[in-house]
Design a protein around this motif. Structure first.
Motif, PDB file in Angstrom:
ATOM      1  N   SER A 136      58.357  15.403  47.291  1.00 16.06           N
ATOM      2  CA  SER A 136      58.995  14.796  46.434  1.00 16.06           C
ATOM      3  C   SER A 136      59.280  15.513  45.504  1.00 16.06           C
ATOM      4  O   SER A 136      59.221  16.370  44.593  1.00 16.06           O
ATOM      5  CB  SER A 136      58.242  13.903  45.381  1.00 16.06           C
ATOM      6  OG  SER A 136      58.167  12.717  46.848  1.00 16.06           O
ATOM      7  N   GLY A 137      61.185  15.420  44.785  1.00 19.97           N
ATOM      8  CA  GLY A 137      61.526  16.568  43.682  1.00 19.97           C
ATOM      9  C   GLY A 137      62.404  17.389  44.581  1.00 19.97           C
ATOM     10  O   GLY A 137      63.044  17.944  43.934  1.00 19.97           O
ATOM     11  N   GLY A 138      62.339  17.635  45.866  1.00 22.99           N
ATOM     12  CA  GLY A 138      63.404  18.418  46.378  1.00 22.99           C
ATOM     13  C   GLY A 138      64.537  18.228  46.721  1.00 22.99           C
ATOM     14  O   GLY A 138      64.878  17.243  46.578  1.00 22.99           O
ATOM     15  N   PRO A 139      65.581  19.411  47.041  1.00 26.82           N
ATOM     16  CA  PRO A 139      66.691  18.564  47.193  1.00 26.82           C
ATOM     17  C   PRO A 139      67.460  18.237  48.056  1.00 26.82           C
ATOM     18  O   PRO A 139      66.825  18.138  49.527  1.00 26.82           O
ATOM     19  CB  PRO A 139      67.458  20.540  47.124  1.00 26.82           C
ATOM     20  CG  PRO A 139      66.629  21.105  47.831  1.00 26.82           C
ATOM     21  CD  PRO A 139      65.297  20.935  47.351  1.00 26.82           C
ATOM     22  N   LEU A 140      68.375  17.221  48.035  1.00 24.69           N
ATOM     23  CA  LEU A 140      68.866  17.293  49.315  1.00 24.69           C
ATOM     24  C   LEU A 140      71.005  17.867  49.115  1.00 24.69           C
ATOM     25  O   LEU A 140      71.366  17.392  48.492  1.00 24.69           O
ATOM     26  CB  LEU A 140      69.381  15.544  49.680  1.00 24.69           C
ATOM     27  CG  LEU A 140      70.102  15.011  50.821  1.00 24.69           C
ATOM     28  CD1 LEU A 140      69.340  12.977  50.543  1.00 24.69           C
ATOM     29  CD2 LEU A 140      71.514  14.396  50.289  1.00 24.69           C
ATOM     30  N   ILE A 141      71.143  18.021  49.768  1.00 22.03           N
ATOM     31  CA  ILE A 141      72.337  19.340  49.727  1.00 22.03           C
ATOM     32  C   ILE A 141      73.237  18.077  50.175  1.00 22.03           C
ATOM     33  O   ILE A 141      73.237  18.092  51.873  1.00 22.03           O
ATOM     34  CB  ILE A 141      71.849  20.075  50.007  1.00 22.03           C
ATOM     35  CG1 ILE A 141      70.799  20.991  49.469  1.00 22.03           C
ATOM     36  CG2 ILE A 141      72.570  21.330  50.449  1.00 22.03           C
ATOM     37  CD1 ILE A 141      70.122  22.408  49.784  1.00 22.03           C
ATOM     38  N   THR A 142      74.630  18.037  49.614  1.00 18.56           N
ATOM     39  CA  THR A 142      75.801  17.877  50.304  1.00 18.56           C
ATOM     40  C   THR A 142      76.276  19.401  50.999  1.00 18.56           C
ATOM     41  O   THR A 142      76.932  20.280  50.581  1.00 18.56           O
ATOM     42  CB  THR A 142      77.331  17.124  49.624  1.00 18.56           C
ATOM     43  OG1 THR A 142      75.726  15.594  49.446  1.00 18.56           O
ATOM     44  CG2 THR A 142      77.679  16.455  50.269  1.00 18.56           C
ATOM     45  N   ALA A 143      76.709  18.700  52.125  1.00 20.07           N
ATOM     46  CA  ALA A 143      78.126  19.439  52.929  1.00 20.07           C
ATOM     47  C   ALA A 143      78.709  19.004  53.312  1.00 20.07           C
ATOM     48  O   ALA A 143      79.316  18.564  53.658  1.00 20.07           O
ATOM     49  CB  ALA A 143      77.327  20.075  54.639  1.00 20.07           C
ATOM     50  N   ILE A 144      79.539  20.145  52.677  1.00 22.19           N
ATOM     51  CA  ILE A 144      81.739  19.662  52.210  1.00 22.19           C
ATOM     52  C   ILE A 144      82.512  20.995  53.269  1.00 22.19           C
ATOM     53  O   ILE A 144      82.598  21.553  52.808  1.00 22.19           O
ATOM     54  CB  ILE A 144      81.470  19.195  50.783  1.00 22.19           C
ATOM     55  CG1 ILE A 144      81.041  18.960  49.824  1.00 22.19           C
ATOM     56  CG2 ILE A 144      83.350  19.729  50.562  1.00 22.19           C
ATOM     57  CD1 ILE A 144      80.666  18.958  48.291  1.00 22.19           C
ATOM     58  N   GLU A 145      83.019  19.587  53.742  1.00 21.96           N
ATOM     59  CA  GLU A 145      84.169  20.552  54.531  1.00 21.96           C
ATOM     60  C   GLU A 145      85.197  20.695  54.606  1.00 21.96           C
ATOM     61  O   GLU A 145      86.079  19.223  54.436  1.00 21.96           O
ATOM     62  CB  GLU A 145      83.151  20.177  56.069  1.00 21.96           C
ATOM     63  CG  GLU A 145      84.727  21.200  57.451  1.00 21.96           C
ATOM     64  CD  GLU A 145      83.725  21.047  58.393  1.00 21.96           C
ATOM     65  OE1 GLU A 145      84.200  20.942  59.923  1.00 21.96           O
ATOM     66  OE2 GLU A 145      82.636  20.020  58.737  1.00 21.96           O
ATOM     67  N   ASN A 146      86.301  21.143  54.319  1.00 24.55           N
ATOM     68  CA  ASN A 146      87.398  21.476  53.740  1.00 24.55           C
ATOM     69  C   ASN A 146      88.735  20.866  54.754  1.00 24.55           C
ATOM     70  O   ASN A 146      88.146  21.539  56.842  1.00 24.55           O
ATOM     71  CB  ASN A 146      87.919  22.528  52.715  1.00 24.55           C
ATOM     72  CG  ASN A 146      87.981  23.599  53.886  1.00 24.55           C
ATOM     73  OD1 ASN A 146      88.074  23.563  55.005  1.00 24.55           O
ATOM     74  ND2 ASN A 146      88.226  24.601  52.811  1.00 24.55           N
ATOM     75  N   PRO A 147      89.669  20.638  54.832  1.00 25.49           N
ATOM     76  CA  PRO A 147      90.194  20.820  56.011  1.00 25.49           C
ATOM     77  C   PRO A 147      90.809  21.446  57.042  1.00 25.49           C
ATOM     78  O   PRO A 147      90.813  21.897  58.388  1.00 25.49           O
ATOM     79  CB  PRO A 147      91.984  20.342  55.471  1.00 25.49           C
ATOM     80  CG  PRO A 147      91.505  19.617  54.264  1.00 25.49           C
ATOM     81  CD  PRO A 147      90.501  20.516  53.866  1.00 25.49           C
ATOM     82  N   THR A 148      90.227  22.610  56.610  1.00 28.71           N
ATOM     83  CA  THR A 148      90.849  24.233  57.723  1.00 28.71           C
ATOM     84  C   THR A 148      88.833  24.605  58.004  1.00 28.71           C
ATOM     85  O   THR A 148      88.368  25.482  58.250  1.00 28.71           O
ATOM     86  CB  THR A 148      90.651  25.092  56.976  1.00 28.71           C
ATOM     87  OG1 THR A 148      90.059  25.583  55.711  1.00 28.71           O
ATOM     88  CG2 THR A 148      92.086  24.628  56.640  1.00 28.71           C
ATOM     89  N   ASN A 149      87.696  23.199  58.189  1.00 31.03           N
ATOM     90  CA  ASN A 149      86.208  23.546  58.492  1.00 31.03           C
ATOM     91  C   ASN A 149      85.108  24.327  57.069  1.00 31.03           C
ATOM     92  O   ASN A 149      83.862  25.266  58.448  1.00 31.03           O
ATOM     93  CB  ASN A 149      86.378  23.391  59.817  1.00 31.03           C
ATOM     94  CG  ASN A 149      87.380  22.266  61.050  1.00 31.03           C
ATOM     95  OD1 ASN A 149      88.250  22.820  61.603  1.00 31.03           O
ATOM     96  ND2 ASN A 149      86.998  21.418  60.423  1.00 31.03           N
ATOM     97  N   PHE A 150      85.301  24.907  56.826  1.00 36.38           N
ATOM     98  CA  PHE A 150      85.434  25.759  55.780  1.00 36.38           C
ATOM     99  C   PHE A 150      84.061  24.434  55.012  1.00 36.38           C
ATOM    100  O   PHE A 150      83.884  23.747  54.468  1.00 36.38           O
ATOM    101  CB  PHE A 150      86.017  26.300  54.635  1.00 36.38           C
ATOM    102  CG  PHE A 150      85.123  27.607  54.264  1.00 36.38           C
ATOM    103  CD1 PHE A 150      84.552  28.798  54.745  1.00 36.38           C
ATOM    104  CD2 PHE A 150      84.721  26.850  52.265  1.00 36.38           C
ATOM    105  CE1 PHE A 150      84.136  30.016  53.615  1.00 36.38           C
ATOM    106  CE2 PHE A 150      84.040  27.796  51.588  1.00 36.38           C
ATOM    107  CZ  PHE A 150      83.791  29.457  52.287  1.00 36.38           C
ATOM    108  N   VAL A 151      83.226  25.050  55.103  1.00 38.43           N
ATOM    109  CA  VAL A 151      82.301  24.441  54.466  1.00 38.43           C
ATOM    110  C   VAL A 151      81.180  24.789  53.407  1.00 38.43           C
ATOM    111  O   VAL A 151      80.844  26.550  52.947  1.00 38.43           O
ATOM    112  CB  VAL A 151      80.343  24.082  55.473  1.00 38.43           C
ATOM    113  CG1 VAL A 151      79.387  23.746  54.880  1.00 38.43           C
ATOM    114  CG2 VAL A 151      81.208  23.318  56.929  1.00 38.43           C
ATOM    115  N   THR A 152      81.127  24.155  52.080  1.00 35.47           N
ATOM    116  CA  THR A 152      80.571  24.948  51.241  1.00 35.47           C
ATOM    117  C   THR A 152      79.310  23.429  50.745  1.00 35.47           C
ATOM    118  O   THR A 152      79.580  22.834  51.399  1.00 35.47           O
ATOM    119  CB  THR A 152      81.088  24.869  49.791  1.00 35.47           C
ATOM    120  OG1 THR A 152      81.327  23.251  49.781  1.00 35.47           O
ATOM    121  CG2 THR A 152      82.391  26.141  50.316  1.00 35.47           C
TER     122      THR A 152
END
Length: 263
Positions: A213-229
């Motif tokens: 509890s308190g740990g991160p849930l991180i969103t993986a965001i992928e743009n149209p060229t499949n670059f992930v942040t």
């Protein structure tokens, strides 16, 4: 998606390719990212002959445009406060002793199970490992069925070497967001999609995740060229060993100054 995950059909990486990536360097890099942005928060009973850890949670580090925040679940802070009211307690954030948590607290929202406090270099340099806060702002909740990462420090994995010296095992998972609502995100273990051959073994069945509890849930965001942040998606609030699911509160409920807003 209660009936399970539907795999994308128009992505350049197929299921076999994804499994290979997760079992290799990409999966290791994701775990290193999680390790850099969270640390165990735990407290000792020091007014008895046998000093022992009472409990622990996890803190997520986030660098906003205004400040460095420590974020955890409200019930983690309340657990510490209850223990401290009953006797002498030593609070640690990793290797760093924290004597001024009350002064550092910004806001506790029990209804949302979120708590924020201010951090600075005087603390982070004493934690015991390099800190790499999540720095892309603002937080962004994931879409249902899209990629997430999550992590934290289960209490059953801690190994007390001696007072002030505790080793914690870091739990990490790469998966998909099962549901996303006005204030929370859920993830569920899907055994059909476990990856063999990874450097970290699969989670045992009905594994007790108490302490994350308190740990991160991180969103993986992928743009149209499949670059992930990666951005903060949420803060873990609860985990069920019996039903193998995790609930996180949405990170976009947290303001850049540490305030917590209603959805």
């Amino acid at each position: 998606m209660p009936s399970g995950t539907t795999l994308p059909t128009d992505h350049p990486i197929d299921e076999d390719g994804a499994r290979e990536l997760i079992a290799g360097a990409y999966g290791d890099t994701c775990r290193q990212f999680i390790q850099g942005c969270c640390v165990p928060l735990y407290w000792w009973r020091v007014d008895t002959a046998e000093q022992k850890i009472v409990s622990n949670g996890t803190v997520t580090f986030v660098e906003t445009p205004q400040m460095l925040l420590g974020i955890t679940a409200a019930h983690v802070i309340r657990g510490y406060e209850t223990a401290a009211a009953d006797g002498a307690i030593r609070l640690q954030l990793g290797d760093a002793i924290i004597d001024d948590l009350t002064e550092r607290l910004i806001q506790i929202n029990d209804a949302l199970d979120l708590a924020t406090f201010a951090l600075d270099q005087s603390v982070t340099t004493r934690i015991g490992h390099a800190v790499a806060p999540i720095s892309l702002w603002p937080p962004m909740r994931p879409q249902e069925g899209c990629g997430i990462m999550l992590g934290g420090f289960p209490g059953q994995e801690r190994n007390v070497c001696q007072p002030l010296n505790v080793n914690f095992g870091l739990f990490t998972a790469l998966g998909i967001a099962r549901t996303v609502s006005a204030d929370q995100i859920t993830w569920r273990v899907e055994r059909d999609f476990e990856v063999d051959g990874a450097s970290v073994p699969s989670m045992p069945t009905h594994y007790d995740l108490g302490g994350i509890s308190g740990g991160p849930l991180i969103t993986a965001i992928e743009n149209p060229t499949n670059f992930v942040t990666f951005r903060l998606g949420g803060i873990i609030s609860q985990a069920s060993a019996e039903f193998e699911y995790v609930v996180a509160k949405c990170g976009d409920l947290i303001e850049s100054d540490g305030g917590i807003s209603r959805p």
